[in-house]
Design a protein around this motif. Structure first.
Motif, PDB file in Angstrom:
ATOM      1  N   SER A  84       1.906   7.330   4.564  1.00 12.49           N
ATOM      2  CA  SER A  84       2.220   7.994   3.362  1.00 12.49           C
ATOM      3  C   SER A  84       1.061   8.980   2.991  1.00 12.49           C
ATOM      4  O   SER A  84       1.500   8.894   1.796  1.00 12.49           O
ATOM      5  CB  SER A  84       2.305   6.189   3.319  1.00 12.49           C
ATOM      6  N   ALA A  85      -0.619   8.307   3.091  1.00 18.71           N
ATOM      7  CA  ALA A  85      -0.945   9.924   2.415  1.00 18.71           C
ATOM      8  C   ALA A  85      -0.649  10.842   3.121  1.00 18.71           C
ATOM      9  O   ALA A  85      -1.183  11.537   2.105  1.00 18.71           O
ATOM     10  CB  ALA A  85      -2.135   9.546   3.286  1.00 18.71           C
ATOM     11  N   VAL A  86       0.110  10.988   3.598  1.00 16.46           N
ATOM     12  CA  VAL A  86       0.553  12.750   4.688  1.00 16.46           C
ATOM     13  C   VAL A  86       1.113  13.226   2.830  1.00 16.46           C
ATOM     14  O   VAL A  86       1.067  14.035   3.029  1.00 16.46           O
ATOM     15  CB  VAL A  86       0.419  12.432   5.918  1.00 16.46           C
ATOM     16  N   PRO A 131      -6.243   1.116   8.044  1.00 18.79           N
ATOM     17  CA  PRO A 131      -6.336   1.071   9.448  1.00 18.79           C
ATOM     18  C   PRO A 131      -5.004   0.484  10.238  1.00 18.79           C
ATOM     19  O   PRO A 131      -4.404   1.148  11.568  1.00 18.79           O
ATOM     20  CB  PRO A 131      -6.708  -0.406   9.770  1.00 18.79           C
ATOM     21  N   ALA A 132      -3.760   0.853   8.932  1.00 23.37           N
ATOM     22  CA  ALA A 132      -2.492   1.418   9.553  1.00 23.37           C
ATOM     23  C   ALA A 132      -1.709   2.470   9.360  1.00 23.37           C
ATOM     24  O   ALA A 132      -2.336   2.884   8.420  1.00 23.37           O
ATOM     25  CB  ALA A 132      -2.256   0.103   8.245  1.00 23.37           C
ATOM     26  N   GLU A 133      -1.491   3.058  10.445  1.00 22.63           N
ATOM     27  CA  GLU A 133      -1.058   3.752  10.664  1.00 22.63           C
ATOM     28  C   GLU A 133      -0.103   4.591  10.158  1.00 22.63           C
ATOM     29  O   GLU A 133      -0.248   5.768   9.205  1.00 22.63           O
ATOM     30  CB  GLU A 133      -0.589   4.223  12.250  1.00 22.63           C
ATOM     31  N   GLU A 134       0.950   3.343   9.486  1.00 22.29           N
ATOM     32  CA  GLU A 134       1.984   3.521   8.645  1.00 22.29           C
ATOM     33  C   GLU A 134       1.123   4.226   6.646  1.00 22.29           C
ATOM     34  O   GLU A 134       1.713   5.443   6.418  1.00 22.29           O
ATOM     35  CB  GLU A 134       3.210   2.198   8.049  1.00 22.29           C
ATOM     36  N   VAL A 135      -0.028   3.666   6.443  1.00 25.45           N
ATOM     37  CA  VAL A 135      -0.448   3.409   5.714  1.00 25.45           C
ATOM     38  C   VAL A 135      -0.909   5.009   5.347  1.00 25.45           C
ATOM     39  O   VAL A 135      -0.670   6.044   4.422  1.00 25.45           O
ATOM     40  CB  VAL A 135      -1.188   2.598   5.318  1.00 25.45           C
ATOM     41  N   LYS A 142       0.673  -1.426   0.236  1.00 25.38           N
ATOM     42  CA  LYS A 142       0.303   0.098   0.161  1.00 25.38           C
ATOM     43  C   LYS A 142       0.778   1.335  -0.177  1.00 25.38           C
ATOM     44  O   LYS A 142       0.493   2.447  -0.581  1.00 25.38           O
ATOM     45  CB  LYS A 142      -0.714   0.265   1.414  1.00 25.38           C
ATOM     46  N   ILE A 143       1.410   1.693   1.110  1.00 26.88           N
ATOM     47  CA  ILE A 143       2.515   2.388   0.768  1.00 26.88           C
ATOM     48  C   ILE A 143       3.020   2.813  -0.744  1.00 26.88           C
ATOM     49  O   ILE A 143       3.270   4.184  -1.213  1.00 26.88           O
ATOM     50  CB  ILE A 143       4.195   2.257   1.703  1.00 26.88           C
TER      51      ILE A 143
END
Length: 186
Positions: free
Chosen positions: A142-144, A135-139, A105-106
């Motif tokens: 990455s949107a930010v 749901p995943a914080e890391e994803v 996803k990232i």
């Protein structure tokens, strides 16, 4: 000058060498050679001052890509794509929809941000809105980061929502910082 266009190679190895060979064939002039500290950037000037192609190794998204700024950016980008197989937004959006793991996803969020053009704002904003709710914080983080590359006005609204309402303090802070950066460098 026409709009800026990014070309993102599908394979991330030997891109610099391949672009160098292509540039020599097309009579581009190497105006500046990047140093491997931080962001590496080589700048190729096109004939007759028609624009430039910047080869970038970006440590933030951990990818190489080319930025075309030219009188006819699409034509120059097409010439690059003939020699270097590259992503287009439609393929990236499909890959993002099919992503299952956090790492997939990232990677695909960053590819989408790099592949986006101004005329494709609706598709990109829609995809980013889904990523901001992952749901995943890391994803979500990455949107930010991707929002800074996309540069669409609609992404600011997504960042504002994230800055005020994300469940993660780190994502909220990153979104706030990105909004500040976009205010300083629109």
């Amino acid at each position: 000058m026409s709009e800026m266009v990014r070309v993102i190679p599908k394979e991330q190895f030997d891109v610099r060498d391949t672009l160098t060979s292509l540039a020599y064939r097309l009579n581009w002039f190497l105006a500046e050679v990047g140093q491997p500290v931080g962001v590496l950037e080589d700048i190729w000037e096109l004939p007759r001052s028609a624009g430039s192609v910047h080869y970038v190794e970006d440590p933030v998204v951990r990818m190489s890509y080319m930025v075309v700024r030219a009188e006819d950016s699409e034509r120059v980008a097409a010439a690059i794509k003939q020699g270097i197989p590259s992503w287009d937004l439609r393929d990236v959006l499909q890959a993002l929809r099919l992503s299952r793991t956090v790492d997939e996803k990232i990677k695909n969020v960053y590819l989408m941000a790099l592949a986006a053009h101004e005329g494709q704002g609706g598709e990109v904003t829609e995809a980013l809105s889904l990523v901001f709710r992952d749901p995943a914080e890391e994803v979500r983080k990455s949107a930010v980061v991707a929002s800074g590359y996309v540069g669409l006005a609609a992404t600011r609204e997504l960042l504002q929502e994230s800055a005020s309402g994300d469940s993660s303090a780190r994502v909220r802070e990153n979104a706030r910082l990105m909004l500040e950066a976009l205010e300083r460098h629109p």
